[in-house]
Design a protein around this motif. Structure first.
Motif, PDB file in Angstrom:
ATOM      1  N   ASN A 133      32.974 -16.461 -12.345  1.00 13.12           N
ATOM      2  CA  ASN A 133      34.118 -15.995 -13.133  1.00 13.12           C
ATOM      3  C   ASN A 133      33.714 -15.046 -14.256  1.00 13.12           C
ATOM      4  N   GLN A 134      32.484 -14.569 -14.270  1.00 11.94           N
ATOM      5  CA  GLN A 134      32.032 -13.622 -15.281  1.00 11.94           C
ATOM      6  C   GLN A 134      32.599 -12.229 -15.009  1.00 11.94           C
ATOM      7  N   PHE A 135      33.034 -11.532 -16.063  1.00 10.14           N
ATOM      8  CA  PHE A 135      33.526 -10.157 -15.949  1.00 10.14           C
ATOM      9  C   PHE A 135      32.338  -9.195 -15.993  1.00 10.14           C
ATOM     10  N   VAL A 136      32.276  -8.264 -15.032  1.00 10.07           N
ATOM     11  CA  VAL A 136      31.171  -7.313 -14.968  1.00 10.07           C
ATOM     12  C   VAL A 136      31.701  -5.934 -14.615  1.00 10.07           C
ATOM     13  N   ASN A 137      30.928  -4.911 -14.980  1.00 12.93           N
ATOM     14  CA  ASN A 137      31.153  -3.551 -14.506  1.00 12.93           C
ATOM     15  C   ASN A 137      30.226  -3.301 -13.329  1.00 12.93           C
ATOM     16  N   VAL A 138      30.735  -2.596 -12.330  1.00 15.83           N
ATOM     17  CA  VAL A 138      30.008  -2.432 -11.072  1.00 15.83           C
ATOM     18  C   VAL A 138      29.834  -0.954 -10.778  1.00 15.83           C
ATOM     19  N   ASP A 139      28.609  -0.581 -10.387  1.00 15.72           N
ATOM     20  CA  ASP A 139      28.304   0.766  -9.904  1.00 15.72           C
ATOM     21  C   ASP A 139      27.940   0.673  -8.430  1.00 15.72           C
TER      22      ASP A 139
ATOM     23  N   HIS B 160      29.615  -6.221 -20.166  1.00 12.33           N
ATOM     24  CA  HIS B 160      30.918  -5.717 -20.624  1.00 12.33           C
ATOM     25  C   HIS B 160      30.828  -4.274 -21.101  1.00 12.33           C
ATOM     26  N   GLY B 161      29.778  -3.947 -21.823  1.00  9.45           N
ATOM     27  CA  GLY B 161      29.648  -2.597 -22.355  1.00  9.45           C
ATOM     28  C   GLY B 161      29.088  -1.590 -21.383  1.00  9.45           C
ATOM     29  N   HIS B 162      28.834  -1.994 -20.155  1.00 13.83           N
ATOM     30  CA  HIS B 162      28.264  -1.114 -19.128  1.00 13.83           C
ATOM     31  C   HIS B 162      26.934  -0.525 -19.612  1.00 13.83           C
ATOM     32  N   VAL B 163      26.143  -1.364 -20.273  1.00 15.31           N
ATOM     33  CA  VAL B 163      24.864  -0.926 -20.827  1.00 15.31           C
ATOM     34  C   VAL B 163      23.705  -1.675 -20.194  1.00 15.31           C
ATOM     35  N   VAL B 164      23.774  -2.998 -20.173  1.00 15.58           N
ATOM     36  CA  VAL B 164      22.683  -3.833 -19.686  1.00 15.58           C
ATOM     37  C   VAL B 164      22.895  -4.136 -18.204  1.00 15.58           C
ATOM     38  N   ALA B 165      21.906  -3.782 -17.379  1.00 22.71           N
ATOM     39  CA  ALA B 165      21.958  -4.094 -15.951  1.00 22.71           C
ATOM     40  C   ALA B 165      21.634  -5.564 -15.740  1.00 22.71           C
TER      41      ALA B 165
ATOM     42  N   GLY C 101      28.097  11.822 -13.058  1.00 23.24           N
ATOM     43  CA  GLY C 101      27.659  10.498 -13.468  1.00 23.24           C
ATOM     44  C   GLY C 101      26.501  10.601 -14.432  1.00 23.24           C
ATOM     45  N   ASP C 102      26.413   9.625 -15.370  1.00 22.67           N
ATOM     46  CA  ASP C 102      25.346   9.575 -16.370  1.00 22.67           C
ATOM     47  C   ASP C 102      25.257  10.855 -17.182  1.00 22.67           C
ATOM     48  N   GLY C 103      26.405  11.451 -17.501  1.00 21.26           N
ATOM     49  CA  GLY C 103      26.424  12.634 -18.351  1.00 21.26           C
ATOM     50  C   GLY C 103      26.084  13.931 -17.654  1.00 21.26           C
TER      51      GLY C 103
END
Length: 418
Positions: free
Chosen positions: A316-322, A275-280, A368-370
């Motif tokens: 059904n898990q919510f994820v952020n995708v790159d 959710h926090g776009h932190v843990v892959a 990307g990535d700052g």
């Protein structure tokens, strides 16, 4: 005749006064007048400095302004991945609601909740006795009709044999009628055979099997209950977890680069984050694209597939995708914080000789990535201001603090236990 002055006191009485009272009043008003004059002079000097030419020329003409402290970083050359970020949902490749295909009483449940099952594994059993009795009855009916068919076929064979030996011994009409009767019996036998097959299938349906490989969910019904094909929840839900997919969206204006690379056969890498776009959570690749754009949102759906051997992705898990569209080779990049100005006219402060900064217009690429790619306007190793640019102007002198020595950093970060 002596003149007597009167004045009003604070309580409304009239008391005689003389020259001494006037002197006291004058001493009280003098400081107030001096303060007012001082405030007026300060305001005139602040807003109208031209009225005080000597005060504005007190500074020496050749005096140098102090250097502005800033933070800076060199532009570097690196391989820069072009990444599109989206929001997605984990969707299994297959989900099976296991239902009973016949009606009957549930006798046994042969799985444990959460168990991994294979296609063909026995999950539950329905009372098969009524269906076995029906099968036996249909088999008996088939045997009877087969006997009638065989007798009719033998009669037809005798009629034809007699007709061939003795002319006009058996009429042609009688032979035709017997042939029709044999065909009729064959049809009856075919119906009986189909009925027997259906009865055998019903008996087989009493054993409820898993149709896919996956993990069994929670049990939806207990033994002893009546089950049937119309049950909405079924007996259990089996979900395939590995491999698994993620369906996510990207804006329609970013579709063409992805479409070109995907149709060219390139394998586009995809990473799923929490959710926090932190843990892959997992890494996979793009699997499919939808055939139309959602006009209500202006986005298009994409599907990525993941091996998911560790089962970190759950249905059904919510994820952020790159989504990595491509990798720019030997691109010049700088920190995103170094870019100033509006999106239409971006610029950076470049530190030149003598620690003087200059305004440099740049053409920006993906970010990307700052960090952000500079396509034009900047070379590698040139230093740009990353912090403290708010009060800078072209030609200003800056001071950049020297980085701490590597040995000093090691001493300060060293653990006491070591």
């Amino acid at each position: 005749m002596r003149r007597v002055d009167y004045y009003l006191t604070a309580v409304g009485r009239i008391r005689p006064g003389g020259n001494g009272s006037r002197l006291a009043n004058g001493r009280r008003t003098a400081p107030a007048l001096a303060l007012a004059a001082l405030l007026i002079g300060a305001a005139l000097w602040r807003f109208f400095p031209g009225l005080f030419p000597q005060a504005t020329q007190t500074a020496q003409p050749g005096a140098r302004r102090p250097a502005t402290p800033v933070a800076a970083e060199e532009a570097r050359v690196e391989d820069f991945p072009v990444v599109l970020t989206g929001i997605g949902t984990v969707v299994p490749l297959a989900t099976s609601i296991v239902k009973s295909q016949i009606s009957g009483q549930l006798l046994e449940v042969n799985f444990v909740e959460g168990q991994m099952v294979k296609a063909g594994d026995l999950l539950a059993q329905v009372d098969a006795r009524p269906y076995r009795h029906a099968l036996a009855q249909n088999e008996a009916q088939l045997q009877r009709d087969l006997a009638i068919l065989r007798n009719a076929e033998r009669d037809l064979q005798r009629y034809r044999s007699v007709s061939s030996k003795v002319k006009y011994a058996v009429s042609t009409q009688q032979i035709d009628t017997q042939e029709s009767l044999v065909s009729q019996y064959k049809g009856i036998v075919a119906i009986d055979e189909a009925t027997v097959d259906a009865a055998r299938l019903n008996v087989a349906y009493c054993r409820i099997m898993s149709l896919i490989d996956g993990r069994a969910g929670l049990r939806q019904v207990d033994p002893g209950n009546f089950v049937g094909p119309n049950d909405q929840n079924g007996v259990v839900v089996v979900t395939q977890l590995n491999p698994i997919t993620v369906v996510f969206t990207i804006p329609e204006n970013r579709l063409q680069p992805v479409l070109q690379r995907f149709r060219a056969g390139a394998k586009l890498g995809v990473a799923a984050f929490d959710h926090g776009h932190v843990v892959a959570l997992a890494k996979g690749e793009l699997f499919a694209l939808d055939n139309q754009i959602d006009s209500s949102t202006g986005t298009v759906k994409l599907r990525a597939r993941f091996a998911n051997d560790d089962e970190k992705l759950y249905p059904n898990q919510f994820v952020n995708v790159d989504l990595v569209v491509e990798t720019l080779r030997d691109a010049v990049t700088i920190p995103r914080a170094a870019v100033q100005g509006e999106a239409q006219n971006p610029f950076v402060f470049v530190i030149g000789p003598g620690d003087k900064v200059g305004v440099r217009r740049v053409t920006l690429g993906p970010s990307g990535d700052g960090r952000i790619v500079v396509e034009e306007g900047l070379k590698a190793k040139e230093r740009v201001v990353t912090e403290g640019a708010d009060n800078l102007r072209d030609g200003a002198v800056v001071s950049v603090p020297e980085p701490a020595p590597a040995g000093h950093e090691k001493r300060t970060t060293k653990s006491p236990a070591s």
